[in-house]
Design a protein around this motif. Structure first.
Motif, PDB file in Angstrom:
ATOM      1  N   ASP A 190       6.402  32.882  61.919  1.00 49.83           N
ATOM      2  CA  ASP A 190       7.468  33.412  61.076  1.00 49.83           C
ATOM      3  C   ASP A 190       8.621  32.418  61.077  1.00 49.83           C
ATOM      4  N   ALA A 191       9.288  32.284  59.935  1.00 49.85           N
ATOM      5  CA  ALA A 191      10.422  31.366  59.844  1.00 49.85           C
ATOM      6  C   ALA A 191      11.538  31.844  60.769  1.00 49.85           C
ATOM      7  N   ARG A 192      12.076  30.925  61.520  1.00 50.10           N
ATOM      8  CA  ARG A 192      13.141  31.224  62.473  1.00 50.10           C
ATOM      9  C   ARG A 192      14.395  30.440  62.102  1.00 50.10           C
ATOM     10  N   ALA A 193      15.470  30.774  62.774  1.00 52.12           N
ATOM     11  CA  ALA A 193      16.749  30.103  62.507  1.00 52.12           C
ATOM     12  C   ALA A 193      16.600  28.590  62.606  1.00 52.12           C
ATOM     13  N   GLN A 194      15.873  28.123  63.599  1.00 48.96           N
ATOM     14  CA  GLN A 194      15.700  26.683  63.777  1.00 48.96           C
ATOM     15  C   GLN A 194      14.944  26.053  62.606  1.00 48.96           C
ATOM     16  N   ASP A 195      13.995  26.788  62.032  1.00 48.65           N
ATOM     17  CA  ASP A 195      13.266  26.280  60.864  1.00 48.65           C
ATOM     18  C   ASP A 195      14.205  26.115  59.670  1.00 48.65           C
TER      19      ASP A 195
ATOM     20  N   ALA B 104      29.246  29.230  62.234  1.00 43.92           N
ATOM     21  CA  ALA B 104      28.132  29.900  61.559  1.00 43.92           C
ATOM     22  C   ALA B 104      28.281  29.780  60.052  1.00 43.92           C
ATOM     23  N   THR B 105      29.492  29.975  59.571  1.00 44.07           N
ATOM     24  CA  THR B 105      29.752  29.893  58.134  1.00 44.07           C
ATOM     25  C   THR B 105      29.601  28.465  57.630  1.00 44.07           C
ATOM     26  N   THR B 106      30.142  27.503  58.351  1.00 43.14           N
ATOM     27  CA  THR B 106      30.049  26.099  57.939  1.00 43.14           C
ATOM     28  C   THR B 106      28.601  25.642  57.855  1.00 43.14           C
ATOM     29  N   VAL B 107      27.795  26.036  58.835  1.00 47.22           N
ATOM     30  CA  VAL B 107      26.406  25.559  58.889  1.00 47.22           C
ATOM     31  C   VAL B 107      25.511  26.302  57.913  1.00 47.22           C
ATOM     32  N   PHE B 108      25.579  27.633  57.899  1.00 45.64           N
ATOM     33  CA  PHE B 108      24.587  28.398  57.170  1.00 45.64           C
ATOM     34  C   PHE B 108      25.000  28.915  55.776  1.00 45.64           C
TER      35      PHE B 108
ATOM     36  N   ARG C 268      27.987  40.673  60.041  1.00 39.17           N
ATOM     37  CA  ARG C 268      28.449  41.687  60.992  1.00 39.17           C
ATOM     38  C   ARG C 268      28.325  41.116  62.401  1.00 39.17           C
ATOM     39  N   ILE C 269      29.412  41.114  63.112  1.00 36.52           N
ATOM     40  CA  ILE C 269      29.418  40.546  64.463  1.00 36.52           C
ATOM     41  C   ILE C 269      28.460  41.316  65.371  1.00 36.52           C
ATOM     42  N   SER C 270      28.246  42.587  65.109  1.00 34.54           N
ATOM     43  CA  SER C 270      27.308  43.370  65.918  1.00 34.54           C
ATOM     44  C   SER C 270      25.905  42.781  65.847  1.00 34.54           C
ATOM     45  N   GLU C 271      25.537  42.203  64.718  1.00 32.97           N
ATOM     46  CA  GLU C 271      24.223  41.569  64.586  1.00 32.97           C
ATOM     47  C   GLU C 271      24.151  40.292  65.410  1.00 32.97           C
ATOM     48  N   ALA C 272      25.227  39.520  65.411  1.00 31.76           N
ATOM     49  CA  ALA C 272      25.264  38.312  66.240  1.00 31.76           C
ATOM     50  C   ALA C 272      25.175  38.679  67.707  1.00 31.76           C
TER      51      ALA C 272
ATOM     52  N   HIS D 266      31.020  26.335  69.803  1.00 34.64           N
ATOM     53  CA  HIS D 266      30.447  27.684  69.803  1.00 34.64           C
ATOM     54  C   HIS D 266      29.550  27.893  68.591  1.00 34.64           C
ATOM     55  N   PHE D 267      28.430  27.197  68.586  1.00 33.05           N
ATOM     56  CA  PHE D 267      27.419  27.388  67.551  1.00 33.05           C
ATOM     57  C   PHE D 267      26.098  27.670  68.252  1.00 33.05           C
ATOM     58  N   PHE D 268      25.538  28.814  67.951  1.00 32.33           N
ATOM     59  CA  PHE D 268      24.281  29.252  68.539  1.00 32.33           C
ATOM     60  C   PHE D 268      23.377  29.664  67.381  1.00 32.33           C
ATOM     61  N   PRO D 269      22.338  28.875  67.080  1.00 32.45           N
ATOM     62  CA  PRO D 269      21.570  29.060  65.848  1.00 32.45           C
ATOM     63  C   PRO D 269      21.024  30.472  65.620  1.00 32.45           C
ATOM     64  N   LYS D 270      20.397  31.077  66.624  1.00 35.24           N
ATOM     65  CA  LYS D 270      19.812  32.409  66.416  1.00 35.24           C
ATOM     66  C   LYS D 270      20.892  33.435  66.098  1.00 35.24           C
ATOM     67  N   SER D 271      21.943  33.427  66.876  1.00 30.63           N
ATOM     68  CA  SER D 271      23.025  34.399  66.663  1.00 30.63           C
ATOM     69  C   SER D 271      23.740  34.141  65.345  1.00 30.63           C
ATOM     70  N   ALA D 272      23.957  32.871  65.020  1.00 26.53           N
ATOM     71  CA  ALA D 272      24.633  32.526  63.778  1.00 26.53           C
ATOM     72  C   ALA D 272      23.790  32.917  62.570  1.00 26.53           C
ATOM     73  N   TRP D 273      22.494  32.649  62.641  1.00 26.05           N
ATOM     74  CA  TRP D 273      21.609  32.992  61.529  1.00 26.05           C
ATOM     75  C   TRP D 273      21.584  34.503  61.319  1.00 26.05           C
ATOM     76  N   ARG D 274      21.477  35.238  62.389  1.00 19.86           N
ATOM     77  CA  ARG D 274      21.450  36.696  62.262  1.00 19.86           C
ATOM     78  C   ARG D 274      22.775  37.216  61.720  1.00 19.86           C
ATOM     79  N   TYR D 275      23.870  36.657  62.184  1.00 18.31           N
ATOM     80  CA  TYR D 275      25.189  37.045  61.680  1.00 18.31           C
ATOM     81  C   TYR D 275      25.278  36.813  60.173  1.00 18.31           C
ATOM     82  N   MET D 276      24.852  35.638  59.736  1.00 20.46           N
ATOM     83  CA  MET D 276      24.990  35.277  58.327  1.00 20.46           C
ATOM     84  C   MET D 276      24.019  36.042  57.421  1.00 20.46           C
ATOM     85  N   THR D 277      22.832  36.363  57.906  1.00 19.86           N
ATOM     86  CA  THR D 277      21.827  37.018  57.065  1.00 19.86           C
ATOM     87  C   THR D 277      21.870  38.533  57.146  1.00 19.86           C
ATOM     88  N   LYS D 278      22.672  39.075  58.033  1.00 26.38           N
ATOM     89  CA  LYS D 278      22.767  40.536  58.184  1.00 26.38           C
ATOM     90  C   LYS D 278      24.171  41.027  57.837  1.00 26.38           C
ATOM     91  N   GLY D 279      24.708  40.495  56.751  1.00 25.01           N
ATOM     92  CA  GLY D 279      25.964  40.995  56.236  1.00 25.01           C
ATOM     93  C   GLY D 279      27.204  40.524  56.963  1.00 25.01           C
TER      94      GLY D 279
END
Length: 190
Positions: free
Chosen positions: A57-62, A180-184, A137-141, A122-135
């Protein structure tokens, strides 16, 4: 095995197009008056652009890897190859279209990298990707960052993050949101 075979069958026509001769480039950047160079090359570029695949499955790193390669391809401005990238994964595929301001975006990402050479950014790919793709919402990160019995591969468990962030109360702070915003965000807008 059937799913793997089906995945391989979808790649056959995509990979049937012959590859171009290997190509590489070095791009020059100036960060705060300081010269920087970024070098990359592609040995499997096609007229239709880059094709990437991985049976998972495609992941944040992909997405991050695909985006960086795609920006470099666009910045090279090669007349013989379309400036697009297609990434195939077990859960589908995504297409990255031409980017007009690829050098500007690379400059912003290179700036984050440069900053990271001086201090932990403070850039963490999995948390940043989830934050950006789930509206956004910091709760998702937080759900991606924090370990639980449902998240045994949480980013907070990474020993490198633990070492670099010792003494930091909340790594998912304003800097994290900005990174997260700058990268994704440009990737999601493409």
């Amino acid at each position: 095995l059937q799913r793997l075979e089906a995945f391989a069958r979808t790649l056959v026509p995509v990979l049937a197009e012959p590859t171009l001769d290997p190509v590489s480039a070095t791009l020059e950047f100036a960060l705060d008056g300081e010269p920087w160079r970024l070098t990359a090359g592609f040995g499997n570029l096609r007229q239709q652009g880059l094709v990437r695949y991985r049976y998972d499955d495609a992941r944040a790193q992909d997405y991050l890897t695909g985006w960086l390669e795609h920006l470099f391809l666009n910045a090279m401005e090669l007349p013989e190859a379309a400036p697009r990238t297609t990434w195939h994964s077990r859960d589908g595929h995504y297409l990255l279209r031409p980017v007009r301001n690829a050098r500007e975006q690379l400059t912003a990402l290179l700036g984050l990298y440069r900053e990271g050479l001086h201090r932990p950014v403070h850039f963490f790919p999995k948390s940043a990707w989830r934050y950006m793709t789930k509206g956004q919402r910091i709760s998702e990160a937080i759900a991606a960052w924090q370990s639980s019995r449902f998240n045994i591969f949480a980013e907070e468990l990474d020993p490198a993050y633990g070492l670099a962030l010792r003494g930091v109360g909340d790594p998912l702070d304003g800097e994290f949101l900005a990174c997260a915003t700058t990268v994704f965000q440009p990737l999601l807008d493409s």
